[in-house]
Design a protein around this motif. Sequence first.
Motif, PDB file in Angstrom:
ATOM      1  N   LEU A  63       0.830  -1.207   0.000  1.00  0.00           N
ATOM      2  CA  LEU A  63       0.000   0.000   0.000  1.00  0.00           C
ATOM      3  C   LEU A  63       0.865   1.258   0.000  1.00  0.00           C
ATOM      4  O   LEU A  63       0.577   2.229  -0.702  1.00  0.00           O
ATOM      5  N   GLN A  64       1.937   1.235   0.810  1.00  0.00           N
ATOM      6  CA  GLN A  64       2.822   2.401   0.870  1.00  0.00           C
ATOM      7  C   GLN A  64       3.443   2.682  -0.494  1.00  0.00           C
ATOM      8  O   GLN A  64       3.525   3.847  -0.923  1.00  0.00           O
ATOM      9  N   LYS A  66       2.181   1.792  -3.367  1.00  0.00           N
ATOM     10  CA  LYS A  66       1.083   2.173  -4.260  1.00  0.00           C
ATOM     11  C   LYS A  66       0.798   3.670  -4.148  1.00  0.00           C
ATOM     12  O   LYS A  66       0.716   4.385  -5.160  1.00  0.00           O
ATOM     13  N   TYR A  67       0.660   4.167  -2.902  1.00  0.00           N
ATOM     14  CA  TYR A  67       0.355   5.576  -2.713  1.00  0.00           C
ATOM     15  C   TYR A  67       1.541   6.465  -3.086  1.00  0.00           C
ATOM     16  O   TYR A  67       1.353   7.558  -3.641  1.00  0.00           O
ATOM     17  N   ARG A  70       1.649   7.026  -6.767  1.00  0.00           N
ATOM     18  CA  ARG A  70       0.700   8.065  -7.194  1.00  0.00           C
ATOM     19  C   ARG A  70       1.300   9.442  -6.989  1.00  0.00           C
ATOM     20  O   ARG A  70       1.156  10.337  -7.836  1.00  0.00           O
ATOM     21  N   VAL A  81      -0.232  12.662  -1.707  1.00  0.00           N
ATOM     22  CA  VAL A  81      -1.503  11.949  -1.559  1.00  0.00           C
ATOM     23  C   VAL A  81      -1.851  11.879  -0.077  1.00  0.00           C
ATOM     24  O   VAL A  81      -0.983  11.578   0.746  1.00  0.00           O
ATOM     25  N   VAL A  83      -4.248   9.947   2.674  1.00  0.00           N
ATOM     26  CA  VAL A  83      -4.968   8.674   2.761  1.00  0.00           C
ATOM     27  C   VAL A  83      -5.543   8.483   4.164  1.00  0.00           C
ATOM     28  O   VAL A  83      -4.884   8.796   5.169  1.00  0.00           O
ATOM     29  N   ASN A  88      -8.358   2.811   3.851  1.00  0.00           N
ATOM     30  CA  ASN A  88      -7.517   2.891   2.649  1.00  0.00           C
ATOM     31  C   ASN A  88      -8.204   3.702   1.549  1.00  0.00           C
ATOM     32  O   ASN A  88      -8.189   3.330   0.369  1.00  0.00           O
ATOM     33  N   ILE A  90      -8.442   7.286  -0.492  1.00  0.00           N
ATOM     34  CA  ILE A  90      -7.696   8.495  -0.845  1.00  0.00           C
ATOM     35  C   ILE A  90      -8.585   9.706  -0.609  1.00  0.00           C
ATOM     36  O   ILE A  90      -9.685   9.814  -1.173  1.00  0.00           O
ATOM     37  N   GLU A  93      -5.354  14.413  -3.438  1.00  0.00           N
ATOM     38  CA  GLU A  93      -4.048  14.250  -4.064  1.00  0.00           C
ATOM     39  C   GLU A  93      -3.810  15.415  -5.020  1.00  0.00           C
ATOM     40  O   GLU A  93      -4.750  16.036  -5.526  1.00  0.00           O
ATOM     41  N   TYR A 200      -4.974  10.808   9.490  1.00  0.00           N
ATOM     42  CA  TYR A 200      -4.646  10.531   8.091  1.00  0.00           C
ATOM     43  C   TYR A 200      -3.140  10.387   7.894  1.00  0.00           C
ATOM     44  O   TYR A 200      -2.339  10.942   8.650  1.00  0.00           O
ATOM     45  N   TYR A 203       1.463  11.088   1.949  1.00  0.00           N
ATOM     46  CA  TYR A 203       2.566  10.589   1.128  1.00  0.00           C
ATOM     47  C   TYR A 203       3.049  11.724   0.231  1.00  0.00           C
ATOM     48  O   TYR A 203       2.249  12.339  -0.494  1.00  0.00           O
TER      49      TYR A 203
END
Length: 274
Positions: A63-64, A66-67, A70, A81, A83, A88, A90, A93, A200, A203
């Motif tokens: 997940l880390q 993935k974000y 982005r 981003v 989150v 999970n 978003i 962003e 929250y 990222y």
Amino acid sequence: ADAFADNFRVESVAEFAPLTRRQFDMLKTERDTYWPCNFHEDKYFESLVCGSHDLWSQANHDLQEKYMTRALNYAPQNGGVVVDPSSNTIIAEGHGTAGHPLHHTVMNLVDLVARTQGGGALNHTGHTDTLRYNKELREENVKKVKGSSSDSSNGVGASGQEEGEGEDRPTTSHNHLKRYGSIAQLSAVPKTGPYLCTGYDVYLSHEPCHMCSMALIHMRTRRVFYSSPSRDGALGTSDKIHTLNGLNHRYEVYSGILYPNGSPTSPALLRNCC
């Protein structure tokens, strides 16, 4: 005079109290004598250091990345981003505004998150295609606020209790505090939703500057993840603002996510936050 030994000797003592079980055990076993100290294990901190915390699981690792991917996709601009880790989801962003001295990535994210809660003060965050916020969440939060206002006018709180009841038992629509725990000084989440980034995770493609780091504190951010260090970075490169005494909130910081091995680390070779 009889209370003193005939000979004095120099002994090494720990400069700081042990923070982990390993440090405490080393202090006891590697020295014949050691300065007496009390050790109260912080199980949350211990789990982070030892790698047993859920934060280090493969699922969270994926997940880390993935974000962070982005956030990095906004290159050549610095991206970010926000989150909600309890679902999970978003929240917002976007990126910094090129050429503007104040509209850094974090500052734009602040306004985008505020928009999900019925606010928002910067005109450009509402009509720039590459600055996005969760509109469904905004509708939910606006309904909560209207419902809370209506109930309050009748002397009844959002939970159905008379005003003044249950105030010592804060409620939350998120379960992130129960699921994760945190050494950060998190604020209680209001019944109408979080205050900005309470609970929250944020990222960022690049380490935030002093202005952005302080904004993240004001936002009540839970954790900050960033990939690349910045020349003016305030969370490791030129300062560590989140560790200063006297702050009314703290967040955890994790760096180097998806930062290529061999990339520059010297401040002279880095770019600025935004």
